[in-house]
Design a protein around this motif. Structure first.
Motif, PDB file in Angstrom:
ATOM      1  N   ALA A 169     -10.786 -10.244   2.236  1.00 58.45           N
ATOM      2  CA  ALA A 169     -11.393  -8.947   1.947  1.00 58.45           C
ATOM      3  C   ALA A 169     -10.322  -7.865   1.770  1.00 58.45           C
ATOM      4  N   LEU A 170      -9.273  -7.930   2.593  1.00 58.33           N
ATOM      5  CA  LEU A 170      -8.179  -6.971   2.467  1.00 58.33           C
ATOM      6  C   LEU A 170      -7.435  -7.153   1.152  1.00 58.33           C
ATOM      7  N   SER A 171      -7.279  -8.390   0.717  1.00 53.91           N
ATOM      8  CA  SER A 171      -6.620  -8.657  -0.574  1.00 53.91           C
ATOM      9  C   SER A 171      -7.430  -8.077  -1.727  1.00 53.91           C
ATOM     10  N   VAL A 172      -8.751  -8.268  -1.674  1.00 52.95           N
ATOM     11  CA  VAL A 172      -9.620  -7.702  -2.718  1.00 52.95           C
ATOM     12  C   VAL A 172      -9.549  -6.174  -2.678  1.00 52.95           C
ATOM     13  N   PHE A 173      -9.538  -5.612  -1.474  1.00 48.84           N
ATOM     14  CA  PHE A 173      -9.454  -4.155  -1.299  1.00 48.84           C
ATOM     15  C   PHE A 173      -8.144  -3.628  -1.877  1.00 48.84           C
ATOM     16  N   THR A 174      -7.049  -4.355  -1.644  1.00 49.83           N
ATOM     17  CA  THR A 174      -5.747  -3.955  -2.185  1.00 49.83           C
ATOM     18  C   THR A 174      -5.745  -4.034  -3.707  1.00 49.83           C
ATOM     19  N   GLY A 175      -6.372  -5.083  -4.260  1.00 49.92           N
ATOM     20  CA  GLY A 175      -6.470  -5.189  -5.704  1.00 49.92           C
ATOM     21  C   GLY A 175      -7.286  -4.056  -6.301  1.00 49.92           C
TER      22      GLY A 175
END
Length: 256
Positions: A16-22
Motif C-alpha cells: 500500500a505504501l508503494s502504491v501511495f508513493t507511486g
C-alpha cells in the motif's frame, strides 16, 4: 498462525505504501502545484523544527567532544579531536540524529494532522467539493519535508561543530580559526556529498510515511493516535535502513 498474520500485514502495508508513493510521483510531476501551500508547509516544518534541531546539534557536538577528549589524551593525540568530531558529525551523526528528531516531531505531526482530517471527513469533503486533497495535503508536505530536512541537517552540523569548539576550550585554549582549519581539512568529497544527499532521502521517507499513515487513518481518535505513533516508528526505521544502504553504496563506489 499469528506470525503468518503479522507477515501478511507487513507485506500488505508495504504494498500500500508503494502504491501511495507511486501516486505521489504521478501527482508531483503534473502541473498545477499548490505553490502557496508548499511555501507555507516549508516555513512551518522548517521553522518549527529549527529550535529543537539547533539544541540537539549543540549538545551533540559538546557532549561528543567532552566524552572523546580523555581517550585521546591517553594516546597523546588530543590535537586530532576537531578532525574526529567533524568527520563523525558531518558523515553520520548530524544527518541521522537530525532525521530522527525530524521523524519524531514532524512525522508525528503530519500523521496526527491528516489522521484528524480523515476521521472528521474533511478529506472526503475536499474530494466532493472538487479539490484534489492528495496534491494539496500530501504532495506539499512530502516536498516540504524533502527540502527542509537537508537545510536543518546543515544547520545542525554547523552548530554541532561550534558546540565542539566550546567543548575543546573547556580545558584548553584553541582559537576558532585553528579549530575550523583542523575540522575542515580532514573532510573530503566522500564525506560531505553522500551525507548531504542522503538527507533528501531521509526527508522524503519521513514525509511520505507520515502522510501515508495519516491519510488512511481509521477508528476515530484512537486511530489518529495510532497513526501518529506508527508514523514515528516506521519513519525512524526507514531512516536507519536508508542510512545503511547509502553507506554500503558509498563504500562500493569508493567515495570514502
Amino acid at each position: 498462525m499469528k506470525e503468518r498474520s503479522t507477515w501478511e500485514s507487513f507485506f500488505s502495508s508495504a504494498g500500500a505504501l508503494s502504491v501511495f508513493t507511486g501516486r505521489f510521483a504521478v501527482q508531483a510531476t503534473r502541473g498545477g502545484q499548490e505553490l502557496r501551500e508548499l511555501g507555507r508547509q516549508c516555513f512551518v516544518i522548517g521553522y518549527q523544527s529549527l529550535p529543537l534541531t539547533a539544541l540537539t546539534g549543540f549538545i551533540m557536538g559538546l557532549v561528543l567532544t567532552i566524552q572523546l577528549r580523555p581517550s585521546l589524551l591517553d594516546y597523546g593525540v588530543e590535537s586530532q579531536l576537531p578532525s574526529m568530531i567533524s568527520v563523525a558529525v558531518i558523515r553520520e551523526l548530524g544527518p541521522v540524529i537530525t532525521a530522527l528528531i525530524f521523524a519524531g516531531k514532524i512525522g508525528s505531526r503530519i500523521g496526527a494532522e491528516l489522521g484528524s482530517m480523515r476521521v472528521t471527513e474533511q478529506i472526503d469533503a475536499m474530494e466532493v467539493s472538487g479539490t484534489n486533497p492528495f496534491k494539496f495535503l500530501v504532495v506539499t508536505r512530502v516536498l516540504a519535508c524533502t527540502l527542509m530536512l537537508p537545510a536543518l541537517a546543515l544547520i545542525a552540523d554547523a552548530i554541532a561543530l561550534y558546540g565542539s569548539y566550546l567543548g575543546v576550550n573547556i580545558k584548553g585554549n584553541t582559537s576558532f580559526p585553528l579549530f575550523y582549519r583542523q575540522a575542515m581539512n580532514i573532510l573530503s568529497f566522500g564525506d560531505v556529498v553522500p551525507a548531504f544527499l542522503k538527507t533528501f532521502l531521509f526527508g522524503f521517507a519521513v514525509g511520505i510515511i507520515g502522510c501515508f499513515e495519516g491519510y488512511f487513518s481509521k477508528k476515530g481518535t484512537e486511530g489518529v493516535g495510532r497513526s501518529a505513533n506508527s508514523a514515528v516508528v516506521t519513519a525512524s526505521i526507514a531512516v536507519f535502513i536508508i542510512d545503511l544502504i547509502s553507506v554500503l553504496v558509498t563504500d562500493l563506489l569508493n567515495l570514502n
